[in-house]
Write an enzyme that holds these catalytic residues in place. Structure first.
Site: not given
Length: 411
Positions: A227, A268-270, A307, A311, A337-338, A365
């Site tokens: 986090g 657990e870093p990503g 993202r 988000y 097409c959005e 991500y």
């Protein structure tokens, strides 16, 4: 990415040359940044037995997995497919933690057969696991501490309405299951969310973890998830891992003395490892002026970098082709097409059709969440290591779209 003599470079390689060599759109990763982040984290937690487990949902490209393994990290995966990719990349099964949620019990059995650490986050699976394996296979238990952490409700996962983990208010039930089936509990796990700034949040979570850890006599490790917040904008406040280490290390050592055994502390870093190491490079197809807005339309979309739409995340955008151009205001959009917007009202050096734009903080991500929506091909990936660019995933083609389809039916 740095500007040298009017040219942007990634890890010592000219970014525009990468586009000429590998075309666009393309994801580019700089191993030097990944390695620096890993060292910063490990150095901040000296004085304890630390194990960094890379959260590979951020990216499972085998080359990135191999590089992270070379740094000394383990890996954490959330699906059996991620576990298999980690094994393919050469990780020792005992350096792998499998942390699924809402999966069928058969997937846990497969993970047991692969020899990795198992992390269970609901009572139903814990009971099934105990009935099937008893004390023969140790487990980790993921608890939900009911701590609201991070700046975005979509990425906070430790609150009371989260689907993740077993509520701390159910721990008496958990203890009964563990005792009845003689389950060997080697670890406790919690992850409260992303973009956590305050070391006090981790300290609060630590105290919750310690209070329940006292009830399990065979622990080998405590896993605090991750986090850590990274910088997306200039001047962003980020997680101070040095201050975090100064807060957590004495608390952890004190607990270990009380517990009577030196445990390992896992993180657990990503995003922390990959985000700032990655860039997404695209070409400007059109510059379109309407009555209200000037759009820079690029040869990509939310199918490649979802993202911002998913988000509402912010990615700094640079014009690599015209770094000295007059600053103007653009809304950068994709070709899907959005409503497909990367960034509203961004001040960029003047954008011309054909210019290459770079989205920063795209290492985590990004490609991992890419899709074939609108039947678009997923992009290539390039790794910059020791001032050389290496293709680590080719761009998809039309045959890839039909590779798993049944083309024989005719109506």
């Amino acid at each position: 990415m740095e500007l040298h003599n009017g040219s942007y470079q990634i890890g010592g390689v000219e970014a525009l040359q990468i586009c000429r060599d590998f075309d666009t759109p393309v994801y580019v990763y700089d191993t030097e940044v990944i390695g620096r982040r890993y060292r910063e984290l490990t150095q901040a937690f000296q004085g304890i037995r630390l194990d960094v487990k890379y959260a590979c949902k951020a990216s499972t490209n085998p080359a990135l997995l191999k590089y992270v393994r070379s740094l000394g990290a383990g890996v954490e995966g959330v699906s059996i497919q991620e576990i298999r990719l980690a094994l393919l990349a050469g990780f020792d099964p005992q350096r792998i933690l499998y942390t699924p949620n809402c999966v069928d019990f058969a997937e846990l059995r497969e993970a047991v057969d692969l020899g990795v650490h198992i992390n269970i986050d609901n009572i139903s699976l814990l009971e099934q696991f105990g009935h099937f394996y008893g004390s023969s296979v140790p487990v980790c238990i993921r608890i939900n501490p009911h701590i609201m952490a991070g700046g975005n409700a979509n990425i906070a996962v430790g609150h009371i309405d989260s689907k993740f983990g077993i509520s701390i208010h159910q721990m008496r039930h958990v203890q009964r299951i563990v005792d009845s089936h003689k389950i060997m509990v080697h670890g406790l796990h919690m992850h409260t969310g992303s973009d956590i700034l305050d070391a006090a949040v981790f300290a609060q979570a630590a105290e919750v973890m310690f209070s329940y850890a006292r009830n399990f006599s065979d622990l080998r490790y405590l896993d605090f998830g991750s986090g850590f917040k990274v910088a997306y904008r200039d001047g962003d406040v980020t997680t101070d891992v040095v201050a975090l280490g100064e807060t957590i290390v004495p608390l952890f050592n004190s607990f270990c003395r009380e517990y009577g055994r030196e445990l390992e502390l896992w993180f657990e870093p990503g995003k922390y490892l990959l985000s700032e190491a990655g860039y997404f490079l695209v070409r400007t197809n059109v510059v379109k002026q309407t009555t209200a807005t000037v759009f820079a339309g690029v040869n990509s979309g939310m199918n490649h970098l979802i993202r911002p739409m998913f988000y509402d995340s912010y990615h700094r955008i640079l014009n690599l082709s015209n770094p000295g151009g007059t600053p103007r205001i653009y809304t950068v959009v994709g070709y899907i097409c959005e409503t497909d917007t990367f960034g509203w009202d961004r001040q960029l050096n003047e954008v011309r059709e054909g210019d290459i734009l770079a989205f920063c903080n795209a290492g985590a991500y990004g490609m991992a969440m890419a899709s074939n929506y609108n039947s678009r091909y997923r992009p290539a990936e390039v790794l910059v290591h020791d001032a050389a660019a290496h293709l680590i995933r080719r761009r998809e083609n039309f045959e890839d779209l039909t590779r798993t389809a049944n083309l024989e039916l005719d109506f």
